[in-house]
Design an enzyme around this catalytic site. Structure first.
Site, PDB file in Angstrom:
ATOM      1  N   ILE A   1       0.832  -1.192   0.000  1.00  0.00           N
ATOM      2  CA  ILE A   1       0.000   0.000   0.000  1.00  0.00           C
ATOM      3  C   ILE A   1       0.869   1.245   0.000  1.00  0.00           C
ATOM      4  CG2 ILE A   1      -1.823   1.256   1.161  1.00  0.00           C
ATOM      5  CD1 ILE A   1      -2.739  -1.357   2.403  1.00  0.00           C
TER       6      ILE A   1
ATOM      7  N   ASP B   1       0.512  13.797  15.215  1.00  0.00           N
ATOM      8  CA  ASP B   1       0.746  13.797  13.772  1.00  0.00           C
ATOM      9  C   ASP B   1      -0.569  13.592  13.018  1.00  0.00           C
ATOM     10  OD1 ASP B   1       2.139  14.069  11.437  1.00  0.00           O
ATOM     11  OD2 ASP B   1       2.846  11.992  11.372  1.00  0.00           O
TER      12      ASP B   1
END
Lengths: 294, 457
Positions: free
Chosen positions: B104, B223
């Site tokens: 991915i 984040d």
């Protein structure tokens, strides 16, 4: 999966308690108990020298204890208690707010290695100050550092990265408050005694932190401390308020009381000798035992 | 069960105690039986019963028990104690239990791929941890934190960690996580139009409820960005990538690093070098994501720290003593040549959010402006955001089941490498103290969008 309770710890399964990696390798049970007990004390001493808060030290001791359990757990024929203790401290501090460098850890364990066990006096550890004499050479440091990292990975693997530890210390204070004992003139004596019992339980050969949940440990520590200090607690089954039944309470109190006699027995058995904390030392001890049998 | 550890003395005590306990149980049982007989008689006598629900703690006052009737006795025998369960531990399984389907993405500290559990057929996402080849600090701390936090953070809007695998190589470690078809960043890039207002609301609400959960468990994500937010084909949103996350440190612990959050989502106080930050930095990122969902492209695409700050001030206005009293105490604020009284200059102190989002409702603007408050103290908490009238006004949040489905890039084909910048790495960027912001407002002119130089002294 559900959100785990912040008060709960993962506990050892029956299978893990029944058989350990060391037993599969034919290490006598009493020797394993001795080494585990000495290893827990070593971890406590190293934690004090590294100026770590007791919560962090307690976590390291619990990680250390988890490592040896179960047929797939670590074996004393493959891992020394010293290296596992050092790696447990390293792992735990890394995740805590008080990370310690591999160098500090290697030096501290080199120093502790020079002290004859079992004579870790807490007061001495807190005051002794000739650290420089025990700094290891660069070569030794590199070897031990690699060993530390490899052991770290093995612990993570054996535990399936299960490093979660919930501790009973804060609960203990909350329970004492709930029991309304802080109005008593000797309340601090009771609280100190209860905390001491919780620290003792970390060393227990019965692995109390791996078989019982923090609320029960805190309750048992308070129960015993109150008996010892003669401070009266409510005349009802107050422990049930803290989710501990009478049977578990009784078991834990007996277990707490038995640590002292176990420690004395250990002292007698190992008088003048070092508990084997490395793979080589364990082998030597096994040879010695065989020789004395013949 | 006899204790294998306790000495004989303790054993004896234990046996005695058990015996006593048995007797006690016997006595209670007898009592109960008697009570039940009494109860039968009494039930026949009086039709109207008054069950006492009082929770009893004492065994001692037995006369009273008789008065209260059978119900109290039943309560006693059924007294439920809370049981705490947190499972056990078992060694890591081997990676050969899974079959990789396709890769991915490569993230900041690991490779992600889609895979299938060979025994169950379940499709999962595997995240392989990059090991530090130099072995400076042993097992990577970011991975350890991510694992520790994901083990604790079980929430419907947080990606769930199933287990951890190890491979044949001693340093091969793989996280097994649930697989979701999309991430918000790639999805938005492929969409012709932005999400509808009702869809944006549903996404934002799910995101905020995950944040509320994290913050109430003392976890900072540090984040948050659209590429770290996953979306299932059923409109279910989940936060992923906890590589930067950590627990809020205790008061006396050394302060955590300021080098956190991907630049475009980084709060102004971090850019200005604050040493004490908390949940507010995640709320700033949430504001940036809200703006991005509305615009279909990132809100504040700074080229570097100085540029990012310039863009922030252009959107939100420059701070004043009134709007952000702590501003001048931040380490990097001195090098910004902002006049103490900006009203005398041409600098804008007011927010441009209203004009940037003309189609957003007044409540929407109020929520976005509060999230993008320069002063961290003025930003709402996640709980406050959830209660904001924006979510209750029309259009109502779209139910998840009615979400449109999209072709999944992660599920079917190789995905383009992400172009958004990554979260800062330890020791990668110069220390914030070294960044020279003096060029930012040097001429006392209005704030320009970009083009400032990052000069390292």
């Amino acid at each position: 999966m559900q959100q785990p309770s912040p008060l709960a710890n993962p506990l050892a399964t029956v299978a893990q308690l029944r058989e350990t990696g060391s037993q599969i390798d034919n290490i006598p049970r009493d020797l394993e108990d001795s080494v585990r007990f000495a290893g827990a004390q070593l971890t406590q001493a190293a934690g004090i020298l590294l100026r770590l808060p007791q919560e962090v030290i307690a976590q390291a001791i619990i990680v250390f204890a988890r490592f040896w359990l179960g047929p797939e757990g670590g074996s004393l024929a493959e891992f020394g208690a010293r290296q596992v203790s050092a790696a447990s401290i390293y792992l735990t501090t890394k995740l805590s707010a008080y990370p310690k460098s591999p160098r500090s850890i290697v030096n501290v364990y080199a120093y502790l290695d020079s002290i004859p066990f079992p004579s870790f006096e807490t007061d001495v550890l807190r005051t002794e100050n000739k650290a420089e004499e025990y700094y290891v050479s660069e070569g030794t440091y590199q070897t031990r550092k690699l060993d530390l990292f490899e052991t770290e990975q093995r612990i993570l693997k054996v535990l399936g990265f299960q490093l979660q530890v919930s501790l009973p210390y804060a609960l203990c204070i909350t329970y004492l408050q709930a029991l309304d004992v802080f109005s008593h003139p000797r309340a601090s004596e009771l609280a100190k005694r209860a905390t001491a019992h919780l620290n003792t339980a970390l060393l227990s050969p019965q692995l109390m932190y791996l078989t019982h949940q923090p609320p029960s440990l805190a309750t048992a520590a308070i129960y015993l401390a109150a008996k010892e200090t003669g401070i009266k607690l409510p005349d009802v089954e107050w422990w049930e308020v803290f989710d501990t039944d009478r049977e578990e309470l009784g078991f834990l109190v007996v277990a707490l009381l038995s640590v002292e006699s176990f420690a004395k027995e250990e002292q007698k058995v190992w008088q003048g000798k070092k508990v084997p904390m490395t793979v080589e030392a364990v082998e030597a001890e096994l040879k010695r035992r065989h020789a004395s049998q013949d | 069960m006899s204790s294998r550890w306790a000495d004989s003395e303790a054993d004896a005590a234990e046996a005695k105690r058990r015996k006593k306990e048995k007797e006690e149980k016997k006595r209670l049982k007898l009592q109960k039986q008697q009570a039940e007989q009494e109860a039968a008689v009494r039930a026949a006598q009086q039709a109207e019963s008054r069950p006492s629900k009082r929770r009893r703690l004492s065994n001692d006052d037995e006369e009273e028990e008789g008065k209260n009737g059978p119900s109290s006795k039943e309560n006693e025998s059924q007294r439920k104690l809370l049981r705490f369960e947190a499972g056990s531990w078992a060694p890591c399984r081997h990676t050969s239990n899974f079959e990789t389907l396709n890769h991915i993405e490569e993230g900041s500290y690991g490779w992600v791929s889609r895979a299938k559990d060979i025994t169950t057929g379940q499709v999962v996402a595997l995240k392989k941890i990059k090991m530090d080849t130099h072995h400076q600090d042993g097992f990577p701390i970011t991975a350890m934190r991510e694992i520790a936090i994901l083990q604790r953070a079980r929430h419907t809007n947080i990606v769930s960690l199933h287990e951890i695998l190890t491979g044949s190589a001693s340093d091969e470690v793989v996280l097994v996580m649930e697989f979701l078809e999309h991430d918000l960043k790639t999805l938005q890039e492929d969409m012709p139009e932005p999400f509808l207002a009702s869809e944006t609301k549903t996404l934002l609400r799910q995101l905020t409820s995950a944040l509320s959960f994290l913050h109430s468990n003392f976890i900072l994500h540090r984040d948050l960005k659209t590429s770290n937010i996953l979306l299932s084909n059923r409109g279910h949103l989940k936060i992923a990538d906890f590589g930067m996350a950590r627990y809020i440190p205790p008061p006396h612990a050394p302060p955590p690093t300021q080098l956190v959050v991907t630049l475009w989502y980084r709060a102004p106080e971090l850019l200005l070098g604050t040493e004490t930050y908390s949940t507010e930095i995640d709320m700033w990122s949430l504001g940036c994501i809200f703006g991005e969902l509305l615009l279909k492209s990132p809100l504040l695409q700074g080229k570097n720290e100085v540029d990012e700050l310039a863009l922030i001030f252009a959107l939100c206005g420059v701070p004043t003593d009134k709007t952000w009293p702590g501003f001048w105490r931040l380490p990097n604020s001195k090098s910004l040549k902002i006049p103490r009284d900006p009203s005398s200059s041409s600098l804008k102190t007011s927010s441009q959010i209203r004009s940037k989002f003309p189609s957003l409702t007044t409540e929407g603007v109020s929520l976005l402006s509060s999230l993008l408050s320069l002063n961290p103290d003025r930003r709402p908490s996640a709980d406050e955001v959830l209660r904001h009238p924006y979510f209750s006004e029309a259009p109502k949040p779209k139910p998840m089941e009615l979400f449109p489905t999209f072709p999944s890039k992660a599920g079917q084909e190789r995905r383009r490498r992400a172009v958004s910048p990554n979260a800062p790495k330890r020791g990668e960027a110069p220390g914030m103290g070294d960044v020279d912001f003096s060029g930012l407002f040097g001429e006392g002119e209005g704030v320009k969008g970009s083009g400032f130089q990052l000069r390292v002294v």
